[in-house]
Scaffold this motif. Sequence first.
Motif, PDB file in Angstrom:
ATOM      1  N   TYR A 249       0.835  -1.204   0.000  1.00 30.54           N
ATOM      2  CA  TYR A 249       0.000   0.000   0.000  1.00 30.54           C
ATOM      3  C   TYR A 249       0.871   1.257   0.000  1.00 30.54           C
ATOM      4  CZ  TYR A 249      -4.486  -2.330   0.698  1.00 30.54           C
ATOM      5  OH  TYR A 249      -5.622  -3.067   0.529  1.00 30.54           O
ATOM      6  N   LEU A 250       1.937   1.247   0.782  1.00 28.38           N
ATOM      7  CA  LEU A 250       2.827   2.409   0.802  1.00 28.38           C
ATOM      8  C   LEU A 250       3.559   2.565  -0.526  1.00 28.38           C
ATOM      9  CD1 LEU A 250       4.253   2.104   4.413  1.00 28.38           C
ATOM     10  CD2 LEU A 250       2.585   3.756   3.556  1.00 28.38           C
ATOM     11  N   PHE A 251       3.931   1.446  -1.148  1.00 24.26           N
ATOM     12  CA  PHE A 251       4.560   1.514  -2.466  1.00 24.26           C
ATOM     13  C   PHE A 251       3.595   2.097  -3.498  1.00 24.26           C
ATOM     14  CE2 PHE A 251       5.511  -0.421  -6.612  1.00 24.26           C
ATOM     15  CZ  PHE A 251       6.780   0.101  -6.808  1.00 24.26           C
ATOM     16  N   ALA A 252       2.326   1.653  -3.444  1.00 22.99           N
ATOM     17  CA  ALA A 252       1.330   2.173  -4.383  1.00 22.99           C
ATOM     18  C   ALA A 252       1.098   3.665  -4.151  1.00 22.99           C
ATOM     19  CB  ALA A 252       0.021   1.402  -4.232  1.00 22.99           C
TER      20      ALA A 252
ATOM     21  N   ILE B  30      -2.701   5.153   1.716  1.00 29.01           N
ATOM     22  CA  ILE B  30      -2.111   5.518   3.011  1.00 29.01           C
ATOM     23  C   ILE B  30      -3.020   5.071   4.148  1.00 29.01           C
ATOM     24  CG2 ILE B  30      -1.477   7.478   4.489  1.00 29.01           C
ATOM     25  CD1 ILE B  30       0.610   6.928   2.401  1.00 29.01           C
ATOM     26  N   TRP B  31      -4.315   5.283   4.001  1.00 24.10           N
ATOM     27  CA  TRP B  31      -5.270   4.905   5.041  1.00 24.10           C
ATOM     28  C   TRP B  31      -5.250   3.393   5.275  1.00 24.10           C
ATOM     29  CZ3 TRP B  31      -7.633   6.657   9.022  1.00 24.10           C
ATOM     30  CH2 TRP B  31      -8.723   5.991   9.549  1.00 24.10           C
ATOM     31  N   ASN B  32      -5.245   2.601   4.207  1.00 22.68           N
ATOM     32  CA  ASN B  32      -5.218   1.145   4.358  1.00 22.68           C
ATOM     33  C   ASN B  32      -3.904   0.671   4.982  1.00 22.68           C
ATOM     34  OD1 ASN B  32      -7.782   0.631   3.401  1.00 22.68           O
ATOM     35  ND2 ASN B  32      -7.103   0.440   1.284  1.00 22.68           N
ATOM     36  N   ALA B  33      -2.801   1.307   4.622  1.00 20.59           N
ATOM     37  CA  ALA B  33      -1.519   0.938   5.226  1.00 20.59           C
ATOM     38  C   ALA B  33      -1.539   1.202   6.733  1.00 20.59           C
ATOM     39  CB  ALA B  33      -0.389   1.718   4.564  1.00 20.59           C
ATOM     40  N   LEU B  34      -2.069   2.347   7.126  1.00 20.93           N
ATOM     41  CA  LEU B  34      -2.159   2.656   8.552  1.00 20.93           C
ATOM     42  C   LEU B  34      -3.104   1.709   9.277  1.00 20.93           C
ATOM     43  CD1 LEU B  34      -2.165   6.552   8.456  1.00 20.93           C
ATOM     44  CD2 LEU B  34      -0.307   5.031   9.158  1.00 20.93           C
ATOM     45  N   LYS B  35      -4.201   1.317   8.615  1.00 25.68           N
ATOM     46  CA  LYS B  35      -5.133   0.371   9.229  1.00 25.68           C
ATOM     47  C   LYS B  35      -4.454  -0.966   9.499  1.00 25.68           C
ATOM     48  CE  LYS B  35      -8.631   0.279   6.411  1.00 25.68           C
ATOM     49  NZ  LYS B  35      -9.938   0.042   5.784  1.00 25.68           N
TER      50      LYS B  35
END
Length: 102
Positions: free
Chosen positions: A29-32, A56-61
């Motif tokens: 997710y961060l790479f995307a 970013i939101w999904n990576a943090l989740k």
Amino acid sequence: MPSNIAITTLRTRSGLKWAAPAMLLSVPYLFAASYVSTLVDGGASKWLYVVFFVCIWNALKFLANGLVCMGLLARVRVHERRLQRSAAEAPTVRANEQLVDA
């Protein structure tokens, strides 16, 4: 969203052990998000920032869920160990015996 379904599944007892490896899903997710940000800086539509924020939101989740689930797993394992210990210490009564207060 699929990430919400995955997080809900990770919150079950059988899924808690997979929460730490699932934290690694934040890396793609961060790479995307980085890739989309590069696209926007290169002249793509500013609407791609929506995709950036979702990534970013999904990576943090996934990161936060992994930390929370590791704590939950520790708590569940301590509780299960206490139950096993108390079951081992409990008196066993056979079919022909009765517990009698002396």
